[in-house]
Design a protein around this motif. Structure first.
Motif, PDB file in Angstrom:
ATOM      1  N   GLY A 131       0.357  -1.301  -0.199  1.00 32.69           N
ATOM      2  CA  GLY A 131       0.464   0.602  -0.121  1.00 32.69           C
ATOM      3  C   GLY A 131       0.796   1.232   0.270  1.00 32.69           C
ATOM      4  N   PHE A 132       2.334   1.561  -0.239  1.00 33.37           N
ATOM      5  CA  PHE A 132       2.641   2.309  -0.101  1.00 33.37           C
ATOM      6  C   PHE A 132       2.867   2.902  -1.393  1.00 33.37           C
ATOM      7  CE2 PHE A 132       4.281   0.116   3.360  1.00 33.37           C
ATOM      8  CZ  PHE A 132       4.275   1.804   4.606  1.00 33.37           C
ATOM      9  N   SER A 133       3.221   4.092  -1.684  1.00 35.07           N
ATOM     10  CA  SER A 133       3.100   4.526  -3.051  1.00 35.07           C
ATOM     11  C   SER A 133       4.720   5.064  -2.932  1.00 35.07           C
ATOM     12  CB  SER A 133       2.491   6.104  -2.281  1.00 35.07           C
ATOM     13  OG  SER A 133       0.905   6.490  -3.080  1.00 35.07           O
ATOM     14  N   VAL A 134       5.234   3.886  -4.100  1.00 40.32           N
ATOM     15  CA  VAL A 134       6.905   4.427  -3.767  1.00 40.32           C
ATOM     16  C   VAL A 134       6.936   4.065  -5.852  1.00 40.32           C
ATOM     17  CG1 VAL A 134       9.302   3.030  -4.351  1.00 40.32           C
ATOM     18  CG2 VAL A 134       7.088   2.512  -2.135  1.00 40.32           C
ATOM     19  N   PHE A 135       7.889   4.759  -5.858  1.00 35.34           N
ATOM     20  CA  PHE A 135       7.878   5.125  -7.124  1.00 35.34           C
ATOM     21  C   PHE A 135       9.677   5.177  -7.886  1.00 35.34           C
ATOM     22  CE2 PHE A 135       4.482   7.787  -6.013  1.00 35.34           C
ATOM     23  CZ  PHE A 135       3.742   7.367  -7.282  1.00 35.34           C
ATOM     24  N   ALA A 136      10.188   4.145  -7.660  1.00 34.75           N
ATOM     25  CA  ALA A 136      11.555   3.825  -7.901  1.00 34.75           C
ATOM     26  C   ALA A 136      12.038   2.345  -8.684  1.00 34.75           C
ATOM     27  CB  ALA A 136      12.117   3.761  -6.801  1.00 34.75           C
ATOM     28  N   TRP A 137      13.151   1.850  -9.599  1.00 36.71           N
ATOM     29  CA  TRP A 137      13.233   1.530  -9.909  1.00 36.71           C
ATOM     30  C   TRP A 137      14.933   1.247 -10.199  1.00 36.71           C
ATOM     31  CZ3 TRP A 137      10.436   4.238 -12.646  1.00 36.71           C
ATOM     32  CH2 TRP A 137      10.916   4.856 -13.117  1.00 36.71           C
ATOM     33  N   LYS A 138      15.434  -0.058 -10.920  1.00 36.83           N
ATOM     34  CA  LYS A 138      17.031  -0.226 -10.144  1.00 36.83           C
ATOM     35  C   LYS A 138      17.009   0.479 -11.671  1.00 36.83           C
ATOM     36  CE  LYS A 138      20.745  -2.995  -9.950  1.00 36.83           C
ATOM     37  NZ  LYS A 138      21.335  -2.534  -8.864  1.00 36.83           N
ATOM     38  N   GLY A 139      17.451   1.196 -12.628  1.00 42.29           N
ATOM     39  CA  GLY A 139      18.623   1.264 -14.188  1.00 42.29           C
ATOM     40  C   GLY A 139      17.394   2.648 -14.635  1.00 42.29           C
ATOM     41  N   GLU A 140      17.491   3.446 -13.484  1.00 39.82           N
ATOM     42  CA  GLU A 140      16.629   5.019 -14.156  1.00 39.82           C
ATOM     43  C   GLU A 140      17.295   5.607 -14.829  1.00 39.82           C
ATOM     44  OE1 GLU A 140      15.315   6.846 -10.529  1.00 39.82           O
ATOM     45  OE2 GLU A 140      13.432   5.268  -9.483  1.00 39.82           O
ATOM     46  N   SER A 141      16.850   6.411 -15.910  1.00 40.43           N
ATOM     47  CA  SER A 141      16.979   7.359 -16.434  1.00 40.43           C
ATOM     48  C   SER A 141      17.967   8.449 -15.504  1.00 40.43           C
ATOM     49  CB  SER A 141      16.866   7.791 -17.969  1.00 40.43           C
ATOM     50  OG  SER A 141      15.168   8.459 -18.005  1.00 40.43           O
ATOM     51  N   GLU A 142      18.176  10.151 -16.269  1.00 44.00           N
ATOM     52  CA  GLU A 142      17.818  11.016 -14.410  1.00 44.00           C
ATOM     53  C   GLU A 142      17.073  11.637 -15.229  1.00 44.00           C
ATOM     54  OE1 GLU A 142      20.290  12.429 -13.288  1.00 44.00           O
ATOM     55  OE2 GLU A 142      21.784  11.136 -13.929  1.00 44.00           O
ATOM     56  N   ASP A 143      16.292  10.973 -16.726  1.00 47.07           N
ATOM     57  CA  ASP A 143      14.651  12.256 -16.638  1.00 47.07           C
ATOM     58  C   ASP A 143      13.665  11.309 -15.609  1.00 47.07           C
ATOM     59  OD1 ASP A 143      12.269  13.455 -18.708  1.00 47.07           O
ATOM     60  OD2 ASP A 143      11.668  11.618 -18.429  1.00 47.07           O
ATOM     61  N   ASP A 144      13.955   9.769 -15.769  1.00 43.24           N
ATOM     62  CA  ASP A 144      12.929   8.594 -14.543  1.00 43.24           C
ATOM     63  C   ASP A 144      13.604   9.509 -13.886  1.00 43.24           C
ATOM     64  OD1 ASP A 144      12.319   7.375 -16.778  1.00 43.24           O
ATOM     65  OD2 ASP A 144      13.974   5.958 -16.512  1.00 43.24           O
ATOM     66  N   PHE A 145      14.506   9.946 -13.144  1.00 47.93           N
ATOM     67  CA  PHE A 145      15.099  10.578 -11.263  1.00 47.93           C
ATOM     68  C   PHE A 145      13.907  11.558 -10.922  1.00 47.93           C
ATOM     69  CE2 PHE A 145      17.871  12.543  -8.335  1.00 47.93           C
ATOM     70  CZ  PHE A 145      17.623  11.471  -7.463  1.00 47.93           C
ATOM     71  N   TRP A 146      13.999  12.444 -12.045  1.00 42.93           N
ATOM     72  CA  TRP A 146      12.667  13.258 -11.629  1.00 42.93           C
ATOM     73  C   TRP A 146      12.007  13.528 -11.255  1.00 42.93           C
ATOM     74  CZ3 TRP A 146      15.608  16.740  -8.534  1.00 42.93           C
ATOM     75  CH2 TRP A 146      16.574  16.529  -8.672  1.00 42.93           C
ATOM     76  N   TRP A 147      11.443  12.635 -12.560  1.00 44.19           N
ATOM     77  CA  TRP A 147      10.079  12.460 -12.488  1.00 44.19           C
ATOM     78  C   TRP A 147       9.255  11.926 -11.208  1.00 44.19           C
ATOM     79  CZ3 TRP A 147       7.202   7.327 -13.108  1.00 44.19           C
ATOM     80  CH2 TRP A 147       5.825   7.428 -13.662  1.00 44.19           C
ATOM     81  N   CYS A 148      10.173  10.611 -11.029  1.00 42.62           N
ATOM     82  CA  CYS A 148       9.481   9.374 -10.223  1.00 42.62           C
ATOM     83  C   CYS A 148       9.733  10.429  -8.974  1.00 42.62           C
ATOM     84  CB  CYS A 148      10.386   8.421  -9.411  1.00 42.62           C
ATOM     85  SG  CYS A 148      10.232   7.375 -10.887  1.00 42.62           S
ATOM     86  N   ILE A 149      10.651  12.034  -8.635  1.00 42.98           N
ATOM     87  CA  ILE A 149      10.227  12.451  -7.652  1.00 42.98           C
ATOM     88  C   ILE A 149       9.112  13.521  -7.297  1.00 42.98           C
ATOM     89  CG2 ILE A 149      11.353  14.721  -6.347  1.00 42.98           C
ATOM     90  CD1 ILE A 149      14.119  13.225  -6.466  1.00 42.98           C
ATOM     91  N   ASP A 150       8.827  13.949  -8.771  1.00 43.86           N
ATOM     92  CA  ASP A 150       7.945  14.608  -9.171  1.00 43.86           C
ATOM     93  C   ASP A 150       6.221  14.114  -8.590  1.00 43.86           C
ATOM     94  OD1 ASP A 150       7.505  17.392  -9.649  1.00 43.86           O
ATOM     95  OD2 ASP A 150       5.655  15.864 -11.440  1.00 43.86           O
ATOM     96  N   ARG A 151       6.592  12.832  -8.784  1.00 39.36           N
ATOM     97  CA  ARG A 151       5.392  11.795  -8.607  1.00 39.36           C
ATOM     98  C   ARG A 151       5.122  11.657  -7.009  1.00 39.36           C
ATOM     99  NH1 ARG A 151       3.066   7.933 -11.905  1.00 39.36           N
ATOM    100  NH2 ARG A 151       1.277   8.117 -11.033  1.00 39.36           N
ATOM    101  N   CYS A 152       6.028  12.233  -7.116  1.00 36.70           N
ATOM    102  CA  CYS A 152       5.758  11.403  -4.945  1.00 36.70           C
ATOM    103  C   CYS A 152       4.879  12.640  -4.420  1.00 36.70           C
ATOM    104  CB  CYS A 152       6.961  11.557  -4.315  1.00 36.70           C
ATOM    105  SG  CYS A 152       7.731   9.461  -4.641  1.00 36.70           S
ATOM    106  N   VAL A 153       5.319  13.494  -5.359  1.00 34.69           N
ATOM    107  CA  VAL A 153       4.980  15.471  -4.968  1.00 34.69           C
ATOM    108  C   VAL A 153       3.939  15.595  -5.003  1.00 34.69           C
ATOM    109  CG1 VAL A 153       6.610  17.682  -4.332  1.00 34.69           C
ATOM    110  CG2 VAL A 153       7.615  15.866  -4.081  1.00 34.69           C
ATOM    111  N   ASN A 154       3.750  16.058  -6.195  1.00 37.41           N
ATOM    112  CA  ASN A 154       2.707  16.275  -6.904  1.00 37.41           C
ATOM    113  C   ASN A 154       1.633  14.786  -7.517  1.00 37.41           C
ATOM    114  OD1 ASN A 154       0.934  18.104  -8.562  1.00 37.41           O
ATOM    115  ND2 ASN A 154       1.370  17.692 -10.280  1.00 37.41           N
ATOM    116  N   LEU A 155       0.983  15.221  -5.713  1.00 31.56           N
ATOM    117  CA  LEU A 155      -0.123  14.666  -5.866  1.00 31.56           C
ATOM    118  C   LEU A 155      -1.354  15.465  -5.932  1.00 31.56           C
ATOM    119  CD1 LEU A 155      -1.621  11.774  -6.123  1.00 31.56           C
ATOM    120  CD2 LEU A 155      -1.265  10.913  -3.620  1.00 31.56           C
ATOM    121  N   GLU A 156      -2.236  15.716  -6.469  1.00 29.63           N
ATOM    122  CA  GLU A 156      -3.945  16.102  -5.752  1.00 29.63           C
ATOM    123  C   GLU A 156      -4.309  15.320  -4.590  1.00 29.63           C
ATOM    124  OE1 GLU A 156      -8.142  17.833  -7.636  1.00 29.63           O
ATOM    125  OE2 GLU A 156      -6.409  16.704  -8.579  1.00 29.63           O
ATOM    126  N   GLY A 157      -4.425  17.098  -3.670  1.00 30.95           N
ATOM    127  CA  GLY A 157      -4.904  16.199  -2.742  1.00 30.95           C
ATOM    128  C   GLY A 157      -4.001  15.895  -1.413  1.00 30.95           C
TER     129      GLY A 157
END
Length: 594
Positions: free
Chosen positions: A258-284
């Motif tokens: 049930g945890f909201s996790v955004f990560a995987w081994k071998g991310e690109s630099e773009d994936d890295f910042w995308w994952c951080i943004d998904r953690c932070v930017n959630l409506e509500g």
């Protein structure tokens, strides 16, 4: 609820509250799916390539043939002095017959030729593709269990749901959750203080209402921390602070839980910042606490969502790099919330930075290169706590260790510990291994890389990937060869090659694992820091960077002593009065250097 109250309740923890150390004899790496398919994973696939598993077994020319395979020959035999060097057997009728020719020894020349067959140039792979391959994952218990056929698809392009129907996560493969759960259960056995904190404080829920957004290494040990924070009442959303350190199966277990996790081994630099943004930017959903490792999450919120800091109560940072960024913000007057510097707490600095790196540096180098340390010349750049741990470990293994340092105090410590203090330029042509652990940038630049000897191993033990100038190696005249997961050969036009590990990123968490017990100390410190900042009355902490109170440091250490059946000596009233101390601590002033 203050941390002092939690600490008082925690003081009653007995050994029976700590999970038993008895581990299940079943390996967490055994795949149920493999058992169903009737297949077995070879434990040393990468090694087998060097030993040529497809070759016939070596047979000695003078070995005796199996008599059961030659019914016409008696047990009598004599060496035949023919040029072929074979053996002759005397038949029952007295005639001499040549024994069947045995297979000759393995042709090492051919084997070597086959082993050295590599493509002359390998194109740069997309970093969105998982770097961990099935042939090399056996080197690390932190390796992904992902089938290699699944590696081509980016997790961002997948639609995955856990068993409860939730899709608020982005990981490699949710089907790996069972493997990850086993890894987490094993980690719990070596994290006694954190498990005790979870058991004793979950009734009080000191983090009820806390919405924690985190950016750390996502490993089994981090999973134990996240589940503890959840048990104490917090909601958590998490991303990885390193593109190579995520354990995919652990991320799957967290997502299944049930945890909201955004990560995987071998991310690109773009994936890295995308994952951080998904953690932070959630409506509500608005975070009110930050747990960071390296400062990337804090930087992203400042850059993209500065208004969020109006509701954030504090930041907990655990790395040298992240703490440095916080002090820069504080000095510039841009730090708008209190921050806790966990990195410079005694329990983090001495145990995680020193003792952890003393063990994990050898583990990371062995898993990736199979290098023999005895007699090797090694230069360690930086003699802080990490550098001290690395240098001590390599010296104990028989390596000749040089140290570079800018601080005269640390430099004098290196000299007194028996290491030769040098400039990197003085030894760069002769050393076999270069290790950076300064927290700085451009420590090993292209000029040094050009002057290194053939086969020199280059790696980084600092948090950030700025210490080795890897970008300067991505030029047309240099060829990159991926030889193992996280191991690249960078080849110069004249044939010289260096061995670059994890593309200059943190070696131990990218290429191996770190001791769970040490991470228990760090994770417990992080949890207490979050509790302290979240529950602190308004005005106790201003918009500045603070060290963890000494009393908390001592408390974290005391929680781990029962593991060693250790018994503290208690001060008498007379002794306490003589020293001017409270019998229950703290026992050292804040300026004391351990």
């Amino acid at each position: 609820m203050s941390v002092q109250v939690v600490a008082t309740k925690m003081a009653e923890v007995e050994l029976k509250d700590v999970p038993s150390k008895d581990l299940s004899p079943i390996s967490p790496l055994a795949s149920k799916s493999d058992e169903k398919d009737g297949t077995k994973t070879e434990p040393c696939a990468a090694v087998s390539s060097a030993t040529s598993p497809t070759a016939e077994p070596t047979v000695r020319a003078d070995s005796s043939p199996n008599p059961t395979k030659m019914p016409q020959a008696s047990a009598m035999k004599r060496p035949d002095q023919q040029q072929n060097g074979g053996e002759a057997f005397v038949n029952q009728d007295g005639t001499v017959a040549e024994a069947p020719r045995m297979k000759k020894q393995i042709q090492f020349a051919d084997q070597k030729q086959e082993f050295n067959k590599r493509p002359s140039k390998i194109g740069r792979r997309s970093l969105s593709r998982s770097i961990s391959q099935s042939s090399t994952d056996s080197y690390s218990s932190a390796a992904s269990y992902t089938d290699s056929s699944d590696d081509e698809t980016s997790p961002r392009d997948k639609q995955q749901k856990n068993s409860k129907g939730s899709a608020d996560f982005c990981i490699k493969n949710i089907k790996q959750a069972d493997f990850g759960r086993r890894e987490i259960e094993i980690a719990e056995q070596e994290m006694p203080a954190l498990m005790a904190l979870r058991k004793r404080a979950q009734g009080e829920k000191p983090l009820a209402g806390a919405k924690i957004v985190g950016c750390t290494h996502i490993t089994a040990q981090t999973a134990v921390l996240m589940e503890t924070l959840s048990a104490l009442g917090a909601q958590c959303r998490w991303a990885a602070c390193n593109i190579y350190s995520t354990q995919n199966e652990v991320a799957a277990a967290l997502a299944e839980g049930g945890f909201s996790v955004f990560a995987w081994k071998g991310e690109s630099e773009d994936d890295f910042w995308w994952c951080i943004d998904r953690c932070v930017n959630l409506e509500g959903w608005q975070p009110n606490m930050i747990l960071d490792d390296g400062g990337d999450l804090t930087h992203w919120i400042y850059k993209k969502y500065p208004n969020m800091f109006k509701k954030i109560k504090g930041i907990v940072e655990e790395s040298v790099t992240g703490v440095h960024r916080l002090y820069q913000l504080s000095k510039a007057g841009k730090l708008c919330v209190p921050a806790m510097n966990v990195n410079d707490s005694v329990t983090k600095q001495k145990f995680d930075n020193l003792y952890c790196c003393r063990e994990s540096i050898l583990d990371g180098l062995k898993r990736t290169t199979d290098v023999m340390f005895g007699g090797k010349q090694v230069v360690v750049c930086g003699y802080g706590e990490v550098g001290k741990g690395c240098s001590a470990a390599l010296k104990a293994m028989g390596s000749i260790v040089y140290v570079t340092e800018i601080d005269p105090i640390c430099a004098l410590q290196a000299c007194m510990d028996g290491f030769r203090l040098v400039k990197l330029s003085e030894v760069i042509r002769q050393v076999d291994i270069v290790i950076t652990c300064t927290g700085n940038k451009n420590v090993v630049v292209r000029d040094y890389l050009d002057r290194m000897k053939n086969g020199c191993i280059v790696c980084n033990m600092g948090h950030s990937n700025t210490e080795i100038d890897v970008a300067s190696l991505r030029t047309p005249e240099l060829t990159w060869e991926r030889v193992r997961s996280q191991v690249d050969h960078v080849i110069w036009p004249d044939g010289k090659r260096i061995v670059l590990l994890a593309e200059g990123r943190l070696l131990n968490l990218s290429c191996s694992t770190v001791p769970t017990f040490v991470l228990s100390i760090t994770a417990t410190t992080q949890a207490l820091a979050l509790i302290e900042l979240y529950n602190a009355p308004e005005g106790r902490y201003k918009q500045d960077v603070y060290l963890l109170p000494k009393k908390m440091d001592e408390y974290v250490a005391s929680l781990h002593l029962p593991t060693f059946d250790a018994h503290l000596t208690e001060l008498t009233d007379e002794q306490a009065k003589y020293l001017g101390l409270n019998k229950n601590g703290p026992f050292k002033p804040n300026y004391y250097r351990y």
